[in-house]
Every structure is written in C-alpha cells, then in structure tokens.
Design a protein around this motif. Structure first.
Motif: not given
Length: 299
Positions: A32, A34-37, A39-40, A287-288, A290-292
């Motif tokens: 979470t 990391s600035e470079r991930k 896409s889901a 991943l969605r 983690l993005e939230r």
C-alpha cells in the motif's frame, strides 16, 4: 513443493501459520505504500497466470517432476510485496479449492513459497541485478529461491520428527537443484515477455495477454503435464514419510478434477480454467481492496 496435511502434524504448523500471517500482512502494508503499482486487472491476470503455470509439471531425472514456484517471477513483474501476495493467494486457492497442499500446513506452504520464494527471492534478484544484469540475476535468484524453499521444507520435516535432517536435506537439495534449473529458465523467459515486452503494452493488452495465456494453459495444456511425483513427493516416497490421511478440508475440485466429468483430460482442463477464473477474480478484489486503504493507515 506443496506439503500435504499428513506430512507435518506438530507445533511447526501453528508456528509457520503465525509467521506467514505476519509476513503476508507486512507485504500488504508495504504494497500500500508503493507509489508504483500495477492495475487491479494486471495484478489479477498475473496471479491467474502463476496458477496456470504451476499446473505444468515438467519431468526431471529418476521419474521425478517439478513445477514453477514462481516467486521470483512474481516479484520481478509485480514488485516484491505484491509478488508475495500473489504467490500467497495462489497457494491458498490451490489448498482450499484443489487440495493441492494441506489446509493445516497452509502456513508452511505460504512461508516456503511466498515469503521465501517471492520475498527473499525477489530481494536477492534486486541485490544481484547491478552486478549480473537483469536476466542472469533473475536466473540465479530463481534457482536460489527453489533451493531455499527445499531447505525450509527439510528443516520443517526434521523439526516435526518425520525424518533425519541430514538425510532429507541431501535428497531435497539434490532433487531440487535440477528442478531449480527449470525454474530459472522458465522465469527468465517469462520475465522477458511479461516485464520487458508485454509489460510495455498499451492499456487492456497488459491484462488480456497474460489472462488469455493463463486460460489457454489451464484449459488446453494442463492435461499434458507430467504425471511423475514432484520433488517432495519423490523424496517422501524414498524415505517413507508420505502418509495417507483423511483430508482436513473437503475441496471442490480435488487433484484438479471436476467430479461430474469422467474424461480425465477434459476434467483437468476445466478445473484448470476454473482455477484461472477464481485467481483472477480474487486477485482483482485483493488489489482493489488494497487501493482503498486510507493513507492514514500506512503512515
């Protein structure tokens, strides 16, 4: 190298489960930040491809087979934290849905393949790339990750009292030294395609190419995988510590088969395709999620 339930039965199971939970949570926290991930969709497609690739056992000498562990591949394509999460998700799905690796020893399998394979293997690849170049570093790290996982399994078996450490260590390392060569070759080829060629594809191609490849491997190629026992099963047979036991959990498609279908090839292929879709769906959701995660939670 999936350990079945009956192979480990003592305190090593809750210990490795605890370590694995902590390690996976740490990888999620790290991811979470990391600035470079990816896409889901990209992450989910790579998870699905790793699952399909692990179905493809390849023969080695003495009637033994090996299969991709994929830790260094996952770390190279997704980054080390997400690589750990990807392998942990694949191993968990394999255990719960396909009875590939026991439920009571899931912590040990996640530790061996995700935390060591992707975590330590990914770290090693990053440390070596400056001196060796990308492909040589990837090959060395992939081979080393297999050997490290084989060492960990040997330690776990010895601590559990299943077999003498000296005996199992020599057999596991000797067998997996050859399997590691296959791991290195597959990993380098996959990194060249997934990270260096398809990794720069535009938009939907970054998702479509690995997902379609995973579906084709799972459906069409998985029935042709080697039927020889894998390295761990072969060593267990030699030293007689592979014990039959009732499953701790009833899986939907045990041994990658669909019970209602009598044709073995079709049954395996459909199970492989189902696994690809399950991995993609859960990987996308992971991943969605983690993005939230709110930024305050990771500071």
């Amino acid at each position: 190298m999936h350990i079945p339930d009956a192979m480990l039965q003592g305190a090593i199971c809750p210990v490795t489960a605890t370590v694995s939970v902590v390690g996976v949570l740490a990888a999620a926290w790290w991811a979470t930040k990391s600035e470079r991930k990816p896409s889901a969709g990209r992450f989910a497609a790579i998870v699905a491809l790793l699952f399909a690739a692990q179905m493809m056992n390849f023969p080695v000498m003495h009637g033994t087979s090996g299969h991709l562990l994929g830790g260094v591949l996952a770390a190279s394509v997704l980054g080390t934290p997400l690589g750990v999460l990807a392998i942990a998700l694949v191993v968990t799905i394999q255990s719960l849905v396909f009875a590939d690796g026991g439920v009571t020893v899931l912590g040990a399998n996640v530790f061996n393949m995700a935390l060591l394979g992707a975590g330590v293997g990914g770290w090693l690849q990053q440390r070596l790339v400056g001196a060796l170049g990308q492909y040589a570093a990837t090959a060395v790290a992939a081979w080393g990750a297999v050997m490290l996982a084989a060492l960990a399994v040997s330690v776990e078996l010895a601590l559990d009292g299943q077999v003498a450490f000296g005996s199992v260590l020599a057999a596991m390392l000797g067998t997996h030294a050859l399997i590691g060569v296959g791991e290195a070759l597959i990993t380098v080829a996959a990194v060249a395609l997934l990270a260096n060629r398809w990794g720069h594809a535009e938009g939907k191609a970054q998702v479509a190419v690995p997902l379609l490849t995973a579906a084709l491997v799972g459906l069409l190629l998985s029935p042709f995988a080697s039927g020889f026992p894998d390295g761990l099963e072969w060593v267990a047979g030699q030293y007689q510590f592979l014990h039959e036991a009732a499953p701790a959990f009833v899986s939907a498609m045990p041994d990658y088969s669909v019970a209602a279908i009598s044709n073995a090839s079709l049954s395996t292929g459909l199970a492989g395709l189902a696994g690809v879709l399950i991995c993609f769906t859960l990987g996308f959701g992971l991943l969605r999620g983690l993005e939230r995660v709110p930024p305050l939670c990771v500071k």
